[in-house]
Scaffold this motif. Structure first.
Motif, PDB file in Angstrom:
ATOM      1  N   PRO A   1       0.816  -1.226   0.000  1.00 52.74           N
ATOM      2  CA  PRO A   1       0.000   0.000   0.000  1.00 52.74           C
ATOM      3  C   PRO A   1       0.848   1.274   0.000  1.00 52.74           C
ATOM      4  N   LEU A   2       2.008   1.229   0.660  1.00 47.03           N
ATOM      5  CA  LEU A   2       2.903   2.388   0.661  1.00 47.03           C
ATOM      6  C   LEU A   2       3.605   2.534  -0.681  1.00 47.03           C
ATOM      7  N   TRP A   3       4.052   1.407  -1.249  1.00 52.30           N
ATOM      8  CA  TRP A   3       4.710   1.457  -2.552  1.00 52.30           C
ATOM      9  C   TRP A   3       3.794   2.091  -3.600  1.00 52.30           C
ATOM     10  N   ALA A   4       2.515   1.825  -3.504  1.00 54.55           N
ATOM     11  CA  ALA A   4       1.579   2.372  -4.484  1.00 54.55           C
ATOM     12  C   ALA A   4       1.571   3.906  -4.470  1.00 54.55           C
ATOM     13  N   GLU A   5       1.983   4.481  -3.339  1.00 56.67           N
ATOM     14  CA  GLU A   5       2.058   5.935  -3.215  1.00 56.67           C
ATOM     15  C   GLU A   5       3.472   6.470  -3.492  1.00 56.67           C
ATOM     16  N   GLY A   6       4.413   5.549  -3.776  1.00 52.99           N
ATOM     17  CA  GLY A   6       5.799   5.977  -3.927  1.00 52.99           C
ATOM     18  C   GLY A   6       6.512   6.135  -2.601  1.00 52.99           C
ATOM     19  N   TRP A   7       5.996   5.482  -1.544  1.00 50.21           N
ATOM     20  CA  TRP A   7       6.558   5.583  -0.200  1.00 50.21           C
ATOM     21  C   TRP A   7       7.167   4.250   0.228  1.00 50.21           C
ATOM     22  N   ASP A   8       7.901   4.253   1.321  1.00 51.10           N
ATOM     23  CA  ASP A   8       8.460   3.029   1.890  1.00 51.10           C
ATOM     24  C   ASP A   8       8.987   3.355   3.281  1.00 51.10           C
ATOM     25  N   TYR A   9       9.544   2.367   3.955  1.00 49.45           N
ATOM     26  CA  TYR A   9      10.195   2.593   5.254  1.00 49.45           C
ATOM     27  C   TYR A   9      11.489   1.795   5.279  1.00 49.45           C
ATOM     28  N   ASP A  10      12.463   2.299   6.049  1.00 49.18           N
ATOM     29  CA  ASP A  10      13.826   1.758   6.007  1.00 49.18           C
ATOM     30  C   ASP A  10      14.131   0.843   7.187  1.00 49.18           C
ATOM     31  N   HIS A  11      13.157   0.072   7.600  1.00 42.00           N
ATOM     32  CA  HIS A  11      13.414  -0.944   8.629  1.00 42.00           C
ATOM     33  C   HIS A  11      12.634  -2.189   8.260  1.00 42.00           C
ATOM     34  N   GLY A  12      12.951  -3.285   8.913  1.00 41.43           N
ATOM     35  CA  GLY A  12      12.199  -4.511   8.664  1.00 41.43           C
ATOM     36  C   GLY A  12      10.752  -4.354   9.096  1.00 41.43           C
ATOM     37  N   THR A  13       9.906  -5.195   8.545  1.00 41.39           N
ATOM     38  CA  THR A  13       8.486  -5.153   8.910  1.00 41.39           C
ATOM     39  C   THR A  13       8.231  -5.835  10.242  1.00 41.39           C
ATOM     40  N   GLY A  14       9.055  -6.806  10.596  1.00 39.43           N
ATOM     41  CA  GLY A  14       8.816  -7.500  11.850  1.00 39.43           C
ATOM     42  C   GLY A  14      10.020  -8.280  12.328  1.00 39.43           C
TER      43      GLY A  14
END
Length: 599
Positions: free
Chosen positions: A463-476
């Motif tokens: 859902p974030l990629w679809a906006e051109g976004w991301d985060y720089d840590h693991g998901t879990g």
């Protein structure tokens, strides 16, 4: 395990310490020295006596290292700490380096010349780590060499190693006796024709022996090394003062306690092949074995996977701890709703209040990590830690991120909630909703047995990629059962290749961070379990939620949610109310009912 060196005059914080280290390098004939965050036990958290990276650079993050050369000192940090490092280190003397994008070997090739030698303490690095750097240096003429620890040589007022008492972890929460665990693992050693296994991770030894300790802040572990033999006996190398008579009785005659300094001789005395984990054991262990001609079997720490696969008693304990923790979190969120809009709160006041709500249960042993609590740019730093210097007021219109957890005798919790303070900034709704959609997607996932975290990570990011976004840590990350809040080997990450198995407990925490503006993260813990049969009855796994605390509905752009996502959230909130509502006072139940109302 630490060597003594001549103590020189005490340098001051920051650049003078770096200058002192450079003089020590020159005296040793080295072009530089590597200073890791890790200690000899290779854990994420370190005692004050092992905080060498922070002592030298001022950087307090939980991962990273410094390579100090004569004309540049690179501080290698991953995406979680790229804002934090610039706030903590003297940028006139230390240079942040994006890692793992920039590999240390490649960086050294750019900075040094053929014939240069870089030192490292083999007690503070694993074989895998050193092999990777040496591989990248191959053909350069630059040598990576074992060295005495040059930081210890100049750190004149270094604190003493921790010596906190250990305690018995009750059998009702462990679910299996320590003797049965040793016998089970010893059978595995015999199947590999191994005479013994070296175990260097404190949480592995605590799990294996059904003990807990307090040698590290927030992590209930005993710092020790162990050697498990193929007959099920174990030698534990630790400060004997940590173990009282009851604990020695608990350990039994099959477990002997020896001084830490006796490890080297004990390694040399082993007759037969020895299992060593190249990813967790300090390189010094395998060097000692190799020098004695002992055959080394390179394999994973035999405790790691059994520890990650929680048994029924451990799962029950984690569920009870999460229920208890949810009561505290609900009381805290109600208090925050009432007090924050007044503008009288600050980050430190919130941190203190949350810990007090957890302690009100009279069952909290400790918080499970230093609470992350931030507004504005502070929340945009995924691992921000508030201090008296950085403490910010919380004002109407702010979005507050609080990541926290508790250590209980029966379980460990970790939860993040992002909440609105007064009026909701409109620019926050869309990213908050995208983060929520990622968290829901992972919560609802069912997948074939054999898949790893890297196969599922994209579900939370899409859902974030679809906006051109991301985060720089693991998901879990993995979570221990009344143990370390960060536990290997499984995780939800694009680099994790460990297949998920029933009983593994993981965090589910996608996020979004807009530097200088705000940060968003939503986190629940999830339990990997066998999925119900469906379709053509393939062997599949899924996740059960362990965290039962409302998510701030005020921050959601409901128009972005699909019907399935709305149903998931409404069902989740109904379960929160059903599980936690009966455990709280009527006035708090009224607040919870409103917080859990359907969208």
């Amino acid at each position: 395990m630490y060597q003594d060196f001549a103590v020189q005059s005490r340098p001051e914080i920051g650049p003078p310490r770096l200058a002192e280290l450079r003089r020590a390098c020159a005296d040793a004939g080295l072009a530089g020295f590597i200073v890791p965050r890790a200690d000899a036990y290779q854990g994420e958290y370190v005692a004050a006596s092992d905080a060498r990276l922070g002592w030298l650079t001022g950087f307090t993050g939980s991962a990273g290292f410094c390579i100090a050369l004569s004309d540049i000192a690179g501080v290698f940090i991953d995406g979680r700490y790229r804002v934090q490092v610039r706030a903590e280190v003297d940028l006139d003397h230390f240079t942040p380096v994006h890692w793992p994008e920039t590999r240390p070997g490649a960086w050294l090739r750019e900075q040094l010349e053929s014939g240069d030698r870089v030192g490292f303490d083999p007690w503070l690095h694993t074989k895998s780590e050193i092999d990777r750097i040496r591989g990248d240096l191959e053909g350069s003429g630059i040598a990576l060499v074992e060295s005495a620890n040059l930081i210890d040589a100049i750190w004149s007022d270094r604190p003493a190693p921790p010596a906190e008492p250990a305690r018995i972890h009750p059998a009702e929460f462990a679910g299996e006796s320590a003797s049965d665990k040793r016998a089970r693992l010893a059978e595995g050693l015999r199947a590999q024709d191994a005479a013994a296994a070296v175990i260097t991770l404190p949480d592995s030894l605590c799990w294996l022996l059904n003990i807990r300790g307090a040698d590290l802040p927030r992590n209930p572990v005993v710092q020790a090394f162990g050697v498990l033999f193929e007959d099920g006996t174990l030698k534990l190398f630790a400060d004997a003062a940590k173990f009282d008579a009851d604990l020695r009785t608990h350990l039994g005659e099959a477990v002997s306690i020896l001084p830490p300094g006796a490890l080297g001789a004990a390694l040399e005395a082993i007759e037969g092949p020895v299992l060593v984990d190249p990813d967790t054991a300090p390189l010094a262990v395998s060097l000692r074995l190799a020098d004695h001609g002992t055959k080394i079997l390179w394999d994973r720490d035999p405790c790691i996977l059994p520890k990650a696969r929680k048994n029924a008693a451990e799962i029950a304990g984690m569920e009870a701890a999460h229920q208890r923790d949810a009561v505290a979190m609900v009381a805290f969120l109600r208090w925050l709703d009432q007090e924050a809009p007044s503008g009288t709160l600050s980050e430190t006041k919130v941190v203190t209040a949350l810990e007090n709500f957890r302690r009100a249960s009279n069952s909290l042993l400790d918080i499970s990590f230093d609470t992350i609590c931030g507004v504005g740019d502070h929340a945009a730093r995924p691992h921000y830690r508030v201090s008296t210097q950085s403490n910010s007021p919380i004002k109407p219109g702010d979005v507050l991120l609080v990541d926290s957890g508790g250590q209980y005798v029966d379980g460990t919790t970790d939860i993040t909630r992002t909440v609105a303070v007064g009026p909701v900034p409109p620019e926050v709704r869309r990213p908050f909703t995208r983060v929520l959609q990622g968290m829901i997607a992972l919560s609802r996932a069912r997948f074939p047995r054999g898949l790893a975290g890297r196969d599922l990570d994209a579900l939370a990011r899409a859902p974030l990629w679809a906006e051109g976004w991301d985060y720089d840590h693991g998901t879990g990350h993995g979570v221990g059962a009344a143990l370390c809040v960060h536990e290997g080997p499984a995780r939800i990450s694009r680099i994790s290749e460990i297949p998920l198995e029933p009983g593994m407990i993981l965090s589910n925490e996608p996020g979004y961070y807009r530097e200088g503006a705000f940060g968003i993260r939503i986190e629940n813990l999830i339990l990997t379990e066998q999925a119900e049969e469906a379709g053509d009855k393939r062997d599949q796994l899924g996740f059960a939620t362990l965290t039962w605390v409302p998510i701030d509905r005020r921050l959601i752009d409901t128009a972005l949610l699909s019907p399935d996502e709305r149903d998931w959230l409404d069902t989740y909130h109904a379960q929160v109310l059903e599980r936690i509502g009966p455990l709280v006072e009527p006035d708090l139940r009224d607040w919870l009912t409103k917080a859990c109302a359907p969208l």
